[in-house]
Scaffold this motif. Structure first.
Motif, PDB file in Angstrom:
ATOM      1  N   ARG A 151       0.818  -1.217   0.000  1.00  0.00           N
ATOM      2  CA  ARG A 151       0.000   0.000   0.000  1.00  0.00           C
ATOM      3  C   ARG A 151       0.852   1.267   0.000  1.00  0.00           C
ATOM      4  O   ARG A 151       0.616   2.198  -0.763  1.00  0.00           O
ATOM      5  CB  ARG A 151      -0.942   0.006   1.201  1.00  0.00           C
ATOM      6  CG  ARG A 151      -1.914   1.190   1.193  1.00  0.00           C
ATOM      7  CD  ARG A 151      -2.766   1.267   2.454  1.00  0.00           C
ATOM      8  NE  ARG A 151      -1.975   1.603   3.632  1.00  0.00           N
ATOM      9  CZ  ARG A 151      -1.747   0.781   4.639  1.00  0.00           C
ATOM     10  NH1 ARG A 151      -2.258  -0.447   4.624  1.00  0.00           N
ATOM     11  NH2 ARG A 151      -1.013   1.151   5.674  1.00  0.00           N
ATOM     12  N   LYS A 152       1.850   1.314   0.872  1.00  0.00           N
ATOM     13  CA  LYS A 152       2.652   2.532   0.991  1.00  0.00           C
ATOM     14  C   LYS A 152       3.532   2.746  -0.236  1.00  0.00           C
ATOM     15  O   LYS A 152       3.591   3.853  -0.779  1.00  0.00           O
ATOM     16  CB  LYS A 152       3.511   2.459   2.251  1.00  0.00           C
ATOM     17  CG  LYS A 152       2.726   2.549   3.548  1.00  0.00           C
ATOM     18  CD  LYS A 152       3.660   2.515   4.745  1.00  0.00           C
ATOM     19  CE  LYS A 152       2.889   2.565   6.048  1.00  0.00           C
ATOM     20  NZ  LYS A 152       3.799   2.523   7.222  1.00  0.00           N
ATOM     21  N   SER A 153       4.210   1.694  -0.678  1.00  0.00           N
ATOM     22  CA  SER A 153       5.146   1.865  -1.791  1.00  0.00           C
ATOM     23  C   SER A 153       4.430   2.178  -3.093  1.00  0.00           C
ATOM     24  O   SER A 153       4.975   2.865  -3.960  1.00  0.00           O
ATOM     25  CB  SER A 153       6.015   0.609  -1.955  1.00  0.00           C
ATOM     26  OG  SER A 153       5.210  -0.515  -2.244  1.00  0.00           O
ATOM     27  N   HIS A 154       3.203   1.673  -3.256  1.00  0.00           N
ATOM     28  CA  HIS A 154       2.479   1.879  -4.507  1.00  0.00           C
ATOM     29  C   HIS A 154       1.417   2.981  -4.398  1.00  0.00           C
ATOM     30  O   HIS A 154       0.782   3.311  -5.394  1.00  0.00           O
ATOM     31  CB  HIS A 154       1.806   0.580  -4.953  1.00  0.00           C
ATOM     32  CG  HIS A 154       2.751  -0.457  -5.471  1.00  0.00           C
ATOM     33  ND1 HIS A 154       3.740  -1.028  -4.693  1.00  0.00           N
ATOM     34  CD2 HIS A 154       2.879  -1.021  -6.696  1.00  0.00           C
ATOM     35  CE1 HIS A 154       4.412  -1.901  -5.406  1.00  0.00           C
ATOM     36  NE2 HIS A 154       3.922  -1.913  -6.621  1.00  0.00           N
ATOM     37  N   ARG A 155       1.227   3.516  -3.178  1.00  0.00           N
ATOM     38  CA  ARG A 155       0.173   4.504  -2.951  1.00  0.00           C
ATOM     39  C   ARG A 155      -1.170   3.990  -3.478  1.00  0.00           C
ATOM     40  O   ARG A 155      -1.957   4.716  -4.082  1.00  0.00           O
ATOM     41  CB  ARG A 155       0.522   5.855  -3.614  1.00  0.00           C
ATOM     42  CG  ARG A 155       1.788   6.482  -3.124  1.00  0.00           C
ATOM     43  CD  ARG A 155       1.757   6.777  -1.630  1.00  0.00           C
ATOM     44  NE  ARG A 155       0.703   7.711  -1.273  1.00  0.00           N
ATOM     45  CZ  ARG A 155       0.848   9.044  -1.276  1.00  0.00           C
ATOM     46  NH1 ARG A 155       2.013   9.564  -1.616  1.00  0.00           N
ATOM     47  NH2 ARG A 155      -0.140   9.831  -0.928  1.00  0.00           N
ATOM     48  N   GLN A 156      -1.399   2.726  -3.242  1.00  0.00           N
ATOM     49  CA  GLN A 156      -2.592   2.069  -3.775  1.00  0.00           C
ATOM     50  C   GLN A 156      -3.005   0.972  -2.787  1.00  0.00           C
ATOM     51  O   GLN A 156      -2.236   0.052  -2.516  1.00  0.00           O
ATOM     52  CB  GLN A 156      -2.277   1.459  -5.148  1.00  0.00           C
ATOM     53  CG  GLN A 156      -3.301   0.468  -5.693  1.00  0.00           C
ATOM     54  CD  GLN A 156      -4.670   1.056  -5.838  1.00  0.00           C
ATOM     55  OE1 GLN A 156      -5.537   0.852  -5.003  1.00  0.00           O
ATOM     56  NE2 GLN A 156      -4.865   1.823  -6.908  1.00  0.00           N
ATOM     57  N   PRO A 157      -4.223   1.032  -2.228  1.00  0.00           N
ATOM     58  CA  PRO A 157      -4.650   0.046  -1.230  1.00  0.00           C
ATOM     59  C   PRO A 157      -5.082  -1.305  -1.810  1.00  0.00           C
ATOM     60  O   PRO A 157      -5.341  -2.236  -1.055  1.00  0.00           O
ATOM     61  CB  PRO A 157      -5.828   0.731  -0.539  1.00  0.00           C
ATOM     62  CG  PRO A 157      -6.386   1.647  -1.569  1.00  0.00           C
ATOM     63  CD  PRO A 157      -5.203   2.137  -2.368  1.00  0.00           C
TER      64      PRO A 157
END
Length: 319
Positions: free
Chosen positions: A100-106
């Motif tokens: 989630r954090k590295s891709h800014r996508q949950p």
């Protein structure tokens, strides 16, 4: 959906959102880590110990339904494979949560889809093994065997249709072998249906409900309060309903996932799926353990589940 950064870096934006929403991201991350705990167990299946309830169930099935050609471990295999599949799906869920954090996508859509599949698989194992009556377990396995044989028949029909329409795509030897295989499978299925009486498996909606009720009635020893305090059935039914929208590409669920509410839904989906999958694995392990036996040295099951397996082995299968 993504977390608004408001000009902050990733850590700051997540910390602010987490604080404002009751620690929901912390719960998601903790459950994401927990999602990988069963992965090694799923990669190292084991057979039922001699004298275990599951080994006796296998013998009873082979004696009662020899025409199915299901083999000497029919109940074991039918109960084990879906639990292994649930563990695989959850392992991938854990990877997606961590990204989630590295891709800014949950990765909400992917997580919901995988959780729904894992829940179905876990529910099947619980439904197959959860009844204390050996005859019920044997007959449920027969119902599942016949359901799978019917699905195999449909698969073979599709293959035959393609071979008939485009025979030049296949070597002649393959066409002959495939025809022989279909003939044998169809003959076995027809003979089995004529010889035995069996029930249809319940639809997954009902199986989810009944398996969740079973978990609520058999709160595992390893539970830290998630099951005892909140229960499984209601959350499982809710998630199975809204999770279906992601499986089928329906958009109705977006009406209920705005303004950050999708994150509590994600945390709940993870919790209920993990609880059902963990209970399914513990139930299989309990059924496969011989009366009075201790944890095998080569076990890949995390030790935190051992109290549950030991208790259920004695309480549910200590015949």
């Amino acid at each position: 959906m993504s977390i608004p950064n408001l000009g902050l870096n990733v850590e700051q934006a997540e910390a602010l959102f987490n604080l404002a929403n009751g620690g929901v991201l912390t719960r998601i991350d903790q459950r994401g880590e927990r999602a990988g705990e069963l992965f090694q167990w799923g990669l190292h299946p084991r057979t039922a110990e001699p004298g275990s309830a599951l080994a006796v169930d296998d013998e009873a099935f082979a004696a009662a339904y020899p025409l199915t050609l299901a083999g000497p471990q029919a109940v074991t295999e039918h109960a084990l494979f879906p639990a292994m599949s649930a563990a695989e799906s959850l392992h991938t869920v854990g990877i997606l949560v961590a990204r989630r954090k590295s891709h800014r996508q949950p990765h909400v859509t992917e997580i919901f889809q995988l959780c729904r599949v894992a829940m179905e698989c876990a529910a099947l194992t619980i439904w197959l093994l959860g009844d204390p009556d050996r005859e019920v377990r044997r007959n449920r396995c027969m119902a599942e065997e016949m359901e799978q044989l019917e699905q195999r028949r449909r698969f073979l029909v599709i293959g035959e249709q393609d071979e008939t329409a485009r025979p030049s795509r296949y070597p002649k030897r393959m066409l002959v072998e495939n025809a022989e295989h279909r003939s044998k499978c169809n003959a076995m299925l027809d003979a089995t249906k004529a010889a035995y009486t069996f029930e249809k498996t319940p639809p997954f909606t009902r199986m989810i409900r009944e398996s969740a009720q079973w978990v609520d009635s058999h709160v595992p020893a390893h539970d830290d309060g998630e099951i005892a305090n909140s229960g499984v059935e209601n959350i499982a039914r809710q998630f199975y309903s809204y999770g279906s929208s992601f499986i089928h590409g329906y958009k109705w669920m977006t009406d209920y996932g705005r303004s950050g509410t999708v994150f509590p839904l994600t945390a709940d989906a993870l919790a209920v799926t993990l609880n059902m999958a963990e209970c399914a694995v513990c139930l299989f392990e309990a059924a496969s353990r011989a009366p009075g036996a201790t944890r095998p040295e080569e076990s890949y099951l995390p030790e935190r589940f051992e109290p549950t397996v030991a208790a259920w082995s004695a309480e549910l299968f200590g015949e």
